[in-house]
Design an enzyme around this catalytic site. Structure first.
Site, PDB file in Angstrom:
ATOM      1  N   TYR A 122     -15.471  -2.189   7.869  1.00 42.70           N
ATOM      2  CA  TYR A 122     -14.064  -1.836   8.089  1.00 42.70           C
ATOM      3  C   TYR A 122     -13.662  -2.134   9.539  1.00 42.70           C
ATOM      4  O   TYR A 122     -12.643  -2.779   9.791  1.00 42.70           O
ATOM      5  CB  TYR A 122     -13.907  -0.358   7.783  1.00 42.70           C
ATOM      6  CG  TYR A 122     -12.548   0.246   7.986  1.00 42.70           C
ATOM      7  CD1 TYR A 122     -12.337   1.183   8.995  1.00 42.70           C
ATOM      8  CD2 TYR A 122     -11.482  -0.068   7.152  1.00 42.70           C
ATOM      9  CE1 TYR A 122     -11.110   1.784   9.157  1.00 42.70           C
ATOM     10  CE2 TYR A 122     -10.249   0.534   7.319  1.00 42.70           C
ATOM     11  CZ  TYR A 122     -10.070   1.471   8.323  1.00 42.70           C
ATOM     12  OH  TYR A 122      -8.838   2.061   8.488  1.00 42.70           O
ATOM     13  N   ASP A 137      -0.199  -7.404  -6.202  1.00 43.23           N
ATOM     14  CA  ASP A 137      -1.509  -7.581  -5.563  1.00 43.23           C
ATOM     15  C   ASP A 137      -1.249  -8.336  -4.270  1.00 43.23           C
ATOM     16  O   ASP A 137      -0.858  -9.508  -4.298  1.00 43.23           O
ATOM     17  CB  ASP A 137      -2.424  -8.392  -6.483  1.00 43.23           C
ATOM     18  CG  ASP A 137      -3.757  -8.706  -5.789  1.00 43.23           C
ATOM     19  OD1 ASP A 137      -4.699  -9.127  -6.480  1.00 43.23           O
ATOM     20  OD2 ASP A 137      -3.843  -8.529  -4.549  1.00 43.23           O
ATOM     21  N   LEU A 196       1.600   3.420  -2.134  1.00 45.61           N
ATOM     22  CA  LEU A 196       1.147   4.629  -2.856  1.00 45.61           C
ATOM     23  C   LEU A 196      -0.099   5.211  -2.202  1.00 45.61           C
ATOM     24  O   LEU A 196      -0.731   6.112  -2.736  1.00 45.61           O
ATOM     25  CB  LEU A 196       0.872   4.302  -4.329  1.00 45.61           C
ATOM     26  CG  LEU A 196       2.062   3.751  -5.130  1.00 45.61           C
ATOM     27  CD1 LEU A 196       1.692   3.602  -6.601  1.00 45.61           C
ATOM     28  CD2 LEU A 196       3.291   4.649  -4.990  1.00 45.61           C
ATOM     29  N   GLY A 197      -0.441   4.717  -1.025  1.00 43.08           N
ATOM     30  CA  GLY A 197      -1.636   5.190  -0.304  1.00 43.08           C
ATOM     31  C   GLY A 197      -1.311   6.371   0.594  1.00 43.08           C
ATOM     32  O   GLY A 197      -0.191   6.892   0.594  1.00 43.08           O
ATOM     33  N   GLN A 198      -2.312   6.791   1.383  1.00 45.10           N
ATOM     34  CA  GLN A 198      -2.163   8.006   2.196  1.00 45.10           C
ATOM     35  C   GLN A 198      -1.022   7.880   3.204  1.00 45.10           C
ATOM     36  O   GLN A 198      -0.170   8.766   3.293  1.00 45.10           O
ATOM     37  CB  GLN A 198      -3.482   8.278   2.951  1.00 45.10           C
ATOM     38  CG  GLN A 198      -3.470   9.611   3.680  1.00 45.10           C
ATOM     39  CD  GLN A 198      -4.628   9.791   4.642  1.00 45.10           C
ATOM     40  OE1 GLN A 198      -5.214   8.821   5.128  1.00 45.10           O
ATOM     41  NE2 GLN A 198      -4.943  11.032   4.951  1.00 45.10           N
ATOM     42  N   LYS A 220     -10.891  -4.742  10.998  1.00 44.56           N
ATOM     43  CA  LYS A 220      -9.763  -4.280  11.829  1.00 44.56           C
ATOM     44  C   LYS A 220      -9.762  -5.009  13.183  1.00 44.56           C
ATOM     45  O   LYS A 220      -8.707  -5.340  13.720  1.00 44.56           O
ATOM     46  CB  LYS A 220      -9.823  -2.768  12.038  1.00 44.56           C
ATOM     47  CG  LYS A 220      -9.499  -1.961  10.792  1.00 44.56           C
ATOM     48  CD  LYS A 220      -8.083  -2.227  10.290  1.00 44.56           C
ATOM     49  CE  LYS A 220      -7.709  -1.339   9.131  1.00 44.56           C
ATOM     50  NZ  LYS A 220      -6.365  -1.648   8.592  1.00 44.56           N
ATOM     51  N   GLY A 278       0.832  -1.205   0.000  1.00 45.93           N
ATOM     52  CA  GLY A 278       0.000   0.000   0.000  1.00 45.93           C
ATOM     53  C   GLY A 278       0.864   1.252   0.000  1.00 45.93           C
ATOM     54  O   GLY A 278       0.503   2.287   0.548  1.00 45.93           O
TER      55      GLY A 278
END
Ligand code: VAH
Length: 314
Positions: free
Chosen positions: A140, A50, A8-10, A144, A6
């Protein structure tokens, strides 16, 4: 060598750059589903991967001799509500595979982000503690919570060195918002500069725990650098940051952009926000690994507007 999923995520974009600063680009392998974007990551290597393809993930770990994994790939709360089965698959199964790899000695250390979304019904709204009833009511949050339980199980049963933080809403300017309920607090800055107004999908008086990305990245490095014996929580540490409402954030932005206007049109994400705490007690993290903060609401707003003006050419 360090692998970030991940990337390239926030969180991923900023964590990757920080890890490159500390360890050198040649020791950091970024990975993500999207095509590599040279502007987004300073990692020495990028693998288009992936994360649900376990054989490919294991090949990357072998090829680069990865010892530490920051597993950030996931769907956020808003998106997860729309795709529950995919959210479950992406948010939980790869974590379980990484925990198995750690148990088998393929990797030595694992970081995994949980969220204040693990909290739900039946607890007080304010100053929510580390050990309270976890009763999430969102796709979500359920994913988690399951992830936290797997982390705790592998740490206690197999001595896996997995470390986790329950992030609040994260605010940053480098990467666009990604489908989170708290992402109104990111979008609002873009619209304040580009439109002069913003329509918030969260109602004006809904307080949520939030944190500026710089403080979130520092906390992540602090928990990972702490001596193993200091980590007394192997599910996930509360991290509360600061709490504010859309109205309070808008007022802070108005100090710099006086004509800025906000209207409120709550959507399905309002129910998600209503199920979360308004503020969090993170004294355990402060005690175990010296969590501390630099940015309050005022400093964050100034820094966001300053950097976005440059980014947007405003
Ligand atoms: C979301 N930003 O809104 C994430 C985070 C606590 C919120 O998990 O889904």
């Amino acid at each position: 060598k360090i692998l970030i999923t991940g990337a390239l995520g926030q969180i991923g974009t900023e964590l990757t750059n920080k890890l490159v600063e500390i360890h050198g680009a040649e020791n950091v392998i970024a990975s993500g589903l999207d095509r590599w974007d040279k502007n987004l990551t300073s990692a020495g290597f990028y693998e288009r991967m992936d994360v649900t393809n376990t054989q490919l993930v294991k090949q990357v770990i072998k090829d680069y001799q990865i010892t530490t994994v920051y597993h950030l790939a996931s769907l956020l709360s808003g998106t997860s509500e729309k795709q529950p089965l995919f959210a479950w698959k992406l948010n939980v199964e790869p974590l379980l595979e990484f925990l198995e790899m750690a148990k088998d000695g393929m990797i030595q250390k694992l970081f995994w982000p949980s969220s204040i979304a693990v909290f739900g019904k039946g607890i007080p709204k304010h100053n929510v503690g580390q050990e309270v009833l976890l009763n999430p009511t969102t796709v979500y949050g359920i994913s988690k919570l399951a992830g936290e339980k797997w982390c705790e199980y592998y740490a206690e049963k197999h001595g896996v060195d997995v470390r986790s933080i329950r992030y609040p809403g994260l605010i940053s300017w480098k990467t666009e918002a990604g489908g989170g309920t708290t992402d109104y607090a990111v979008e609002i800055f873009y619209d304040a500069l580009e439109e002069g107004n913003y329509t918030s999908f969260i109602s004006e008086n809904t307080a949520m725990p939030m944190l500026y990305m710089e403080d979130a990245i520092n906390a992540t490095l602090q928990i990972m650098d702490a001596p193993k014996e200091n980590i007394t929580v192997r599910s996930s540490y509360n991290l509360g940051g600061m709490s504010f409402t859309p109205k309070e954030l808008a007022a802070e932005i108005k100090k710099e952009i006086p004509e800025f206007e906000v209207e409120y049109q709550p959507d399905f994400r309002q129910q998600i926000a209503d199920s979360w705490p308004a503020s969090i007690d993170d004294s355990k993290a402060k005690m175990d690994w010296n969590l501390n903060y630099t940015f309050g609401l005022e400093e964050m707003t100034k820094d966001m507007l300053k950097n976005l003006r440059v980014k947007l050419g405003k």
